[in-house]
Design an enzyme around this catalytic site. Sequence first.
Site, PDB file in Angstrom:
ATOM      1  N   VAL A 107      32.347 -19.355  13.036  1.00  8.07           N
ATOM      2  CA  VAL A 107      33.076 -18.268  13.719  1.00  8.07           C
ATOM      3  C   VAL A 107      34.533 -18.687  13.952  1.00  8.07           C
ATOM      4  O   VAL A 107      35.276 -18.002  14.622  1.00  8.07           O
ATOM      5  CB  VAL A 107      32.378 -17.931  15.061  1.00  8.07           C
ATOM      6  N   ASP A 108      34.940 -19.825  13.320  1.00  9.32           N
ATOM      7  CA  ASP A 108      36.248 -20.426  13.613  1.00  9.32           C
ATOM      8  C   ASP A 108      37.399 -19.833  12.801  1.00  9.32           C
ATOM      9  O   ASP A 108      38.559 -20.175  13.033  1.00  9.32           O
ATOM     10  CB  ASP A 108      36.181 -21.961  13.413  1.00  9.32           C
ATOM     11  N   HIS A 123      28.018 -14.659  11.424  1.00  9.70           N
ATOM     12  CA  HIS A 123      27.773 -14.795  12.872  1.00  9.70           C
ATOM     13  C   HIS A 123      28.974 -14.353  13.694  1.00  9.70           C
ATOM     14  O   HIS A 123      29.023 -14.592  14.901  1.00  9.70           O
ATOM     15  CB  HIS A 123      27.411 -16.250  13.225  1.00  9.70           C
TER      16      HIS A 123
HETATM   17  C1  BV8 Z   1      17.751 -13.156  15.204  1.00  8.34           C
HETATM   18  C2  BV8 Z   1      27.190 -17.797  17.224  1.00  8.34           C
HETATM   19  C3  BV8 Z   1      16.228 -11.391  15.542  1.00  8.34           C
HETATM   20  C4  BV8 Z   1      27.269 -18.426  18.559  1.00  8.34           C
HETATM   21  C5  BV8 Z   1      25.173 -18.571  16.255  1.00  8.34           C
HETATM   22  C6  BV8 Z   1      11.906 -20.036  16.218  1.00  8.34           C
HETATM   23  C7  BV8 Z   1      11.787 -20.214  14.863  1.00  8.34           C
HETATM   24  C8  BV8 Z   1      12.641 -19.564  13.963  1.00  8.34           C
HETATM   25  C9  BV8 Z   1      13.652 -18.719  14.436  1.00  8.34           C
HETATM   26  C10 BV8 Z   1      13.768 -18.560  15.780  1.00  8.34           C
HETATM   27  C11 BV8 Z   1      12.917 -19.203  16.682  1.00  8.34           C
HETATM   28  N1  BV8 Z   1      13.293 -18.849  17.929  1.00  8.34           N
HETATM   29  C12 BV8 Z   1      14.351 -17.994  17.847  1.00  8.34           C
HETATM   30  C13 BV8 Z   1      14.634 -17.816  16.549  1.00  8.34           C
HETATM   31  C14 BV8 Z   1      15.694 -16.974  15.985  1.00  8.34           C
HETATM   32  C15 BV8 Z   1      17.057 -17.648  16.171  1.00  8.34           C
HETATM   33  C16 BV8 Z   1      17.042 -19.039  15.589  1.00  8.34           C
HETATM   34  O1  BV8 Z   1      17.075 -19.212  14.386  1.00  8.34           O
HETATM   35  N2  BV8 Z   1      16.971 -20.052  16.495  1.00  8.34           N
HETATM   36  C17 BV8 Z   1      16.929 -21.431  16.033  1.00  8.34           C
HETATM   37  C18 BV8 Z   1      17.833 -22.293  16.897  1.00  8.34           C
HETATM   38  C19 BV8 Z   1      15.481 -21.902  16.058  1.00  8.34           C
HETATM   39  N3  BV8 Z   1      17.981 -16.819  15.433  1.00  8.34           N
HETATM   40  C20 BV8 Z   1      18.570 -15.800  16.074  1.00  8.34           C
HETATM   41  O2  BV8 Z   1      18.437 -15.541  17.250  1.00  8.34           O
HETATM   42  C21 BV8 Z   1      19.390 -14.903  15.163  1.00  8.34           C
HETATM   43  N4  BV8 Z   1      19.005 -13.543  15.411  1.00  8.34           N
HETATM   44  O3  BV8 Z   1      16.891 -13.852  14.733  1.00  8.34           O
HETATM   45  O4  BV8 Z   1      17.569 -11.875  15.609  1.00  8.34           O
HETATM   46  C22 BV8 Z   1      16.310  -9.955  15.871  1.00  8.34           C
HETATM   47  C23 BV8 Z   1      16.000  -9.032  14.884  1.00  8.34           C
HETATM   48  C24 BV8 Z   1      16.047  -7.705  15.202  1.00  8.34           C
HETATM   49  C25 BV8 Z   1      16.441  -7.297  16.474  1.00  8.34           C
HETATM   50  C26 BV8 Z   1      16.783  -8.236  17.450  1.00  8.34           C
HETATM   51  C27 BV8 Z   1      16.726  -9.579  17.157  1.00  8.34           C
HETATM   52  C28 BV8 Z   1      20.866 -15.034  15.507  1.00  8.34           C
HETATM   53  C29 BV8 Z   1      21.347 -16.392  15.080  1.00  8.34           C
HETATM   54  C30 BV8 Z   1      22.874 -16.477  15.294  1.00  8.34           C
HETATM   55  C31 BV8 Z   1      23.134 -17.277  16.527  1.00  8.34           C
HETATM   56  N5  BV8 Z   1      24.565 -17.495  16.647  1.00  8.34           N
HETATM   57  N6  BV8 Z   1      26.478 -18.691  16.384  1.00  8.34           N
HETATM   58  C32 BV8 Z   1      28.549 -19.182  18.661  1.00  8.34           C
HETATM   59  O5  BV8 Z   1      28.952 -19.841  17.650  1.00  8.34           O
HETATM   60  O6  BV8 Z   1      29.123 -19.156  19.746  1.00  8.34           O
HETATM   61  S1  BV8 Z   1      24.335 -19.798  15.503  1.00  8.34           S
HETATM   62  C33 BV8 Z   1      25.213 -21.245  15.501  1.00  8.34           C
HETATM   63  O7  BV8 Z   1      24.382 -22.172  14.771  1.00  8.34           O
HETATM   64  C34 BV8 Z   1      26.522 -21.231  14.748  1.00  8.34           C
HETATM   65  O8  BV8 Z   1      26.840 -20.013  14.119  1.00  8.34           O
HETATM   66  C35 BV8 Z   1      26.281 -22.294  13.693  1.00  8.34           C
HETATM   67  O9  BV8 Z   1      27.010 -22.072  12.568  1.00  8.34           O
HETATM   68  C36 BV8 Z   1      24.843 -22.093  13.461  1.00  8.34           C
HETATM   69  C37 BV8 Z   1      24.119 -23.064  12.614  1.00  8.34           C
HETATM   70  O10 BV8 Z   1      24.520 -24.347  12.992  1.00  8.34           O
HETATM   71  P1  BV8 Z   1      25.239 -25.198  11.834  1.00  8.34           P
HETATM   72  O11 BV8 Z   1      26.401 -24.425  11.346  1.00  8.34           O
HETATM   73  O12 BV8 Z   1      24.228 -25.598  10.834  1.00  8.34           O
HETATM   74  O13 BV8 Z   1      25.808 -26.417  12.657  1.00  8.34           O
HETATM   75  P2  BV8 Z   1      25.015 -27.731  13.108  1.00  8.34           P
HETATM   76  O14 BV8 Z   1      25.884 -28.458  14.087  1.00  8.34           O
HETATM   77  O15 BV8 Z   1      23.616 -27.357  13.487  1.00  8.34           O
HETATM   78  O16 BV8 Z   1      24.909 -28.601  11.764  1.00  8.34           O
HETATM   79  C38 BV8 Z   1      26.076 -29.137  11.181  1.00  8.34           C
HETATM   80  C39 BV8 Z   1      25.632 -29.863   9.926  1.00  8.34           C
HETATM   81  O17 BV8 Z   1      26.827 -30.359   9.277  1.00  8.34           O
HETATM   82  C40 BV8 Z   1      24.752 -31.063  10.177  1.00  8.34           C
HETATM   83  O18 BV8 Z   1      23.704 -31.078   9.237  1.00  8.34           O
HETATM   84  C41 BV8 Z   1      25.670 -32.266   9.960  1.00  8.34           C
HETATM   85  O19 BV8 Z   1      24.990 -33.361   9.384  1.00  8.34           O
HETATM   86  C42 BV8 Z   1      26.648 -31.718   8.956  1.00  8.34           C
HETATM   87  N7  BV8 Z   1      27.993 -32.321   9.016  1.00  8.34           N
HETATM   88  C43 BV8 Z   1      28.652 -32.800  10.099  1.00  8.34           C
HETATM   89  N8  BV8 Z   1      29.885 -33.232   9.723  1.00  8.34           N
HETATM   90  C44 BV8 Z   1      29.984 -32.999   8.383  1.00  8.34           C
HETATM   91  C45 BV8 Z   1      28.791 -32.418   7.930  1.00  8.34           C
HETATM   92  N9  BV8 Z   1      28.579 -32.087   6.641  1.00  8.34           N
HETATM   93  C46 BV8 Z   1      29.575 -32.323   5.778  1.00  8.34           C
HETATM   94  N10 BV8 Z   1      30.764 -32.878   6.126  1.00  8.34           N
HETATM   95  C47 BV8 Z   1      31.004 -33.230   7.415  1.00  8.34           C
HETATM   96  N11 BV8 Z   1      32.179 -33.780   7.743  1.00  8.34           N
END
Ligand code: BV8
Length: 251
Positions: A107-108, A123
């Site tokens: 979102v950046d 997102h």
């Molecule tokens: C929905 C906005 C339904 C916020 C974000 C249980 C099981 C499965 C799913 C669910 C569950 N319980 C709930 C859910 C659904 C839920 C979900 O998936 N939860 C997860 C946590 C289990 N999903 C939702 O709620 C979605 N909506 O399902 O709605 C629905 C349907 C109909 C009607 C009503 C409802 C909504 C999801 C969106 C949430 N919002 N962002 C904000 O940013 O303020 S998500 C948030 O996480 C960010 O957007 C972020 O981008 C996203 C994913 O994280 P990553 O980008 O992967 O970042 P992370 O730090 O995790 O990882 C970074 C990676 O980079 C690492 O692997 C690291 O090793 C690597 N890295 C680090 N440095 C480097 C690098 N790689 C390369 N180079 C580097 N230098």
Amino acid sequence: MNPSSYSFSPQLIQALETARSVVVLTGAGISAESGVPTFRGADGLWNDYRVEEIATPEAFARNSEFVWDWYNYRRKLVWECRPNPAHEVVALLEKRYPGFLLVTQNVDGLHRRAGSRKIIEIHGNLFRLRCTRDPDHRHDHPPENSSTTPTCPTCGAPGRPDIVWFGEALDPEDIDRSMEAVTSSDVTLVIGTSGVVYPVASLPMLARRSGARVVLLNLEPTEHVAVAHDFIQGPAGQTMTALARELGLPE
Ligand code: BV8
């Protein structure tokens, strides 16, 4: 390691050299080298706060000023950051392929600042405000606006960050376009995402099942290693620079 120390399989290079359609899926990791904290890493942006406390509609209903305060902190922090070479290579890939789509969870706004235009910010975006009364009222919301009670410029209702929160549905059109793109892609690059947030996390598997070559470029192994043909481990700024050189993209 520096960019010249990464090697790519001949199959990967051949796939990218012959591809007509490429999808790039990114997460917070691609912005890490720009200084934007990731979500679940050691510098995790959310280590101070639990996700449920902030990035949910319930949290906003409970205490909208607290939520705005946190988003305004992130908006200021991100605005000072600059796109890094990984963002720039993604923008170059867009020019290289007739069929191209970038799907970012970030979102950046850094991809757009690096020149990407064929992009879905699935997102949302930190620098847009959405009306709480009419979601069609969306407005640019620059970081200098640090109000914790901003209102919609169209109708005066309270504004909210134009971000998809946990428990909120993504824009169906965004999901459809993203699924269609990975399904018809020759190669899907998955860069800097932990692969834990759905429904976006399901896209690499869909790409694989549809016959695309799936390439994971990440600092550490993630859930997506299981569906990837290639896993290039390292910081995206280096691995993507190495890949650009291998493909002869302009530096
Ligand atoms: C929905 C906005 C339904 C916020 C974000 C249980 C099981 C499965 C799913 C669910 C569950 N319980 C709930 C859910 C659904 C839920 C979900 O998936 N939860 C997860 C946590 C289990 N999903 C939702 O709620 C979605 N909506 O399902 O709605 C629905 C349907 C109909 C009607 C009503 C409802 C909504 C999801 C969106 C949430 N919002 N962002 C904000 O940013 O303020 S998500 C948030 O996480 C960010 O957007 C972020 O981008 C996203 C994913 O994280 P990553 O980008 O992967 O970042 P992370 O730090 O995790 O990882 C970074 C990676 O980079 C690492 O692997 C690291 O090793 C690597 N890295 C680090 N440095 C480097 C690098 N790689 C390369 N180079 C580097 N230098």
